[in-house]
Design an enzyme around this catalytic site. Structure first.
Site, PDB file in Angstrom:
ATOM      1  N   ASP A   1       0.823  -1.213   0.000  1.00 18.65           N
ATOM      2  CA  ASP A   1       0.000   0.000   0.000  1.00 18.65           C
ATOM      3  C   ASP A   1       0.855   1.261   0.000  1.00 18.65           C
ATOM      4  OD1 ASP A   1      -2.367  -1.430   0.051  1.00 18.65           O
ATOM      5  OD2 ASP A   1      -2.616  -1.313   2.217  1.00 18.65           O
TER       6      ASP A   1
ATOM      7  N   ASP B   1       5.644  -8.926   9.145  1.00 21.87           N
ATOM      8  CA  ASP B   1       5.747  -7.484   8.981  1.00 21.87           C
ATOM      9  C   ASP B   1       7.089  -7.135   8.354  1.00 21.87           C
ATOM     10  OD1 ASP B   1       3.255  -6.990   9.968  1.00 21.87           O
ATOM     11  OD2 ASP B   1       3.909  -6.379  11.967  1.00 21.87           O
TER      12      ASP B   1
ATOM     13  N   ASP C   1      -4.926  -8.303  15.043  1.00 22.21           N
ATOM     14  CA  ASP C   1      -4.425  -9.624  15.407  1.00 22.21           C
ATOM     15  C   ASP C   1      -5.081 -10.140  16.686  1.00 22.21           C
ATOM     16  OD1 ASP C   1      -3.230  -7.608  16.865  1.00 22.21           O
ATOM     17  OD2 ASP C   1      -1.175  -8.251  16.482  1.00 22.21           O
TER      18      ASP C   1
END
Length: 496
Positions: A91, A146, A244
């Protein structure tokens, strides 16, 4: 005047009791964890007869300093190539896009199934990206990393078989979560203290909850989901800042089992600047409060054992500890004067202050256990325990104003944007963060200056206690002045 004194002492005592309750919960988890470690062995289950289709999702947003390192590490994961799919969920709005495109083209030319997924809008932030990616893949399992993570090549080989351990079909194992390692623990005092606190979660809390059969949480990265579990629990949602934790509770309330592997580490980079750390802390503490607001009622209406519901309550509300610390801290300075003016009828009540020191006893046991486990994975072993514990406690107190604001916003349901934690690719070299600034907000806000004023306030409390010969609150004020001083110092330093 007497009524005001009673209110001050009463509020102070309530805060101390809340802290003691939290501390005792951590003590119980520590006992469970130590019991688990006594018989923990690297008895990895055998590989499944056929490796399931697996998708590795890498959610990104402006990660120019770490994205190539991440992609290179994930393409090196050992797994049957025809069963593996890599998704770069990008993104980004900066040069990260070009860096990703180049790496994806390079690995596609080598025959890897790797896609560069771009959405027209960043709807739903990370949760939205993960949900969108699922519509573009056929993976039965979904590993998530991540941008600051660097998984070892054998990560999938060591984790995927646990979906089928003791369950031939692996039908109810929804998540396999691993421990976070630290790539830059020794970068600065800031990263060392973060590692100290995170180790307690990964070496004690997660292990203890698993041993006791209580609810665990997927940590957002460094783990693998069963796709059927995600879909059965309602998929990813962006209505909290901790997507999460939210999905973890929804899945476990649906009967899915989580497995935690402390013996498998997923190395990652710790935030090296105060603004990055505050960004992360805000998201974690506000998100936990939002998740508590969303699920605590469901937890208590569920058929889970009472012990599991109690642990889930402390788990979801543990960020409220910062509110208790802040209230207790602000009240502690006036209490020095209440004692000094000779309120003899209240003097016995002041022994409540001893509860603060009493609460440190189980917390010491908790952090000591984590520190001992972490030492086994470090060469050399690292700095001493007592100094790290005191500095960590002080630093946590210094974050109480910032985190209390986040908790209260979460509890009242105030919506805020998802601000990702900047990853700067810093492994060593003091001052190397300069030139890699990624501002998530104003570096010196009114809250920062208030933190500086609180440091001065607690220094005043120390002076008042010494002058009036009231020493009972002196240890508390020393920790508070040190903690707020550290937070204010790093906020100024990293605003350069």
């Amino acid at each position: 005047m007497f009524l005001l004194q009673v209110v001050l002492v009463g509020l102070y005592g309530l805060c101390l009791l809340l802290l003691l309750g939290f501390s005792l919960t951590q003590w119980h988890l520590t006992r469970l964890a130590r019991r688990a470690y006594a018989r923990l062995a690297e008895d990895a289950p055998p590989a499944p007869p056929q490796w399931p289709r697996l998708t590795v999702q890498l959610p990104l947003y402006n990660e120019q300093y770490v994205v190539e390192r991440l992609i290179d590490a994930c393409t090196a994961l050992r797994y049957p190539t025809h069963r593996l799919h890599l998704q770069i969920l990008d993104d980004s709005t900066d040069e990260t896009v070009a860096l990703v495109a180049a790496r994806v083209a390079y690995y596609q030319a080598q025959g890897l199934r790797i896609d560069h997924v771009r959405r027209p809008e960043r709807t739903g932030f990370k949760a939205g990206a993960l949900a969108h990616g699922l519509t573009l893949t056929d993976g039965e399992l979904v590993a998530i990393f991540d941008a600051d993570f660097v998984p070892e090549p054998d990560f999938l080989e060591r984790t995927v078989p646990h979906f089928f351990r003791d369950e031939p079909n692996g039908s109810r194992t929804g998540v396999v979560q691993t421990r976070w390692g630290h790539l830059n623990e020794e970068f600065s005092l800031l990263t060392t203290l973060q590692a100290f606190g995170l180790n307690a979660h990964f070496y004690v809390e997660q292990v203890g909850r698993q041993q006791g059969g209580h609810f665990l949480n997927f940590n957002g990265t460094g783990g693998i989901w069963r796709r059927a579990c995600i879909e059965d629990a309602g998929s990813w949602s962006a209505d909290t800042l901790t997507e999460d934790l939210d999905l973890s509770y929804r899945a476990q309330l649906r009967g899915w089992q989580f497995r935690y592997l402390p013996q498998v580490a997923a190395p990652a980079e710790l935030p090296a600047t105060m603004d990055a750390l505050k960004s992360q802390q805000f998201r974690w503490t506000k998100g936990a409060a939002e998740t508590a607001r969303k699920h605590l009622g469901r937890v208590w209406r569920s058929s889970q054992p009472l012990s599991t519901r109690l642990h889930a309550t402390f788990h979801l509300l543990n960020s409220c500890v910062f509110v208790a610390i802040l209230v207790m801290a602000v009240l502690s300075v006036p209490l020095v004067f209440v004692r000094a003016v000779g309120a003899e009828e209240l003097r016995p009540v002041f022994w409540l202050a001893a509860f603060f020191l009493l609460a440190l006893v189980p917390l010491t046991f908790y952090f000591r256990t984590a520190w001992q486990q972490a030492r086994q994975h470090r060469q050399p072993p690292g700095p001493g325990f007592a100094g790290q514990l005191l500095l960590f406690l002080a630093f946590s107190m210094g974050l109480s104003l910032h985190n209390s604001r986040a908790v209260l916003l979460g509890l009242i349901g105030r919506s805020t944007a998802f601000i990702r934690t900047p990853k700067l690719g810093l492994l060593q070299g003091p001052g190397a963060w300069r030139g890699r600034r990624y501002r998530t907000s104003r570096l010196l806000s009114g809250l920062t200056w208030l933190e500086g004023l609180l440091a001065a306030y607690f220094l005043f409390g120390i002076g008042a206690g010494l002058y009036l010969h009231e020493y009972g609150l002196l240890p508390t004020h020393l920790l508070l002045a040190t903690g707020y001083g550290l937070v204010f110092f790093y906020s100024l330093r990293h605003a350069e």
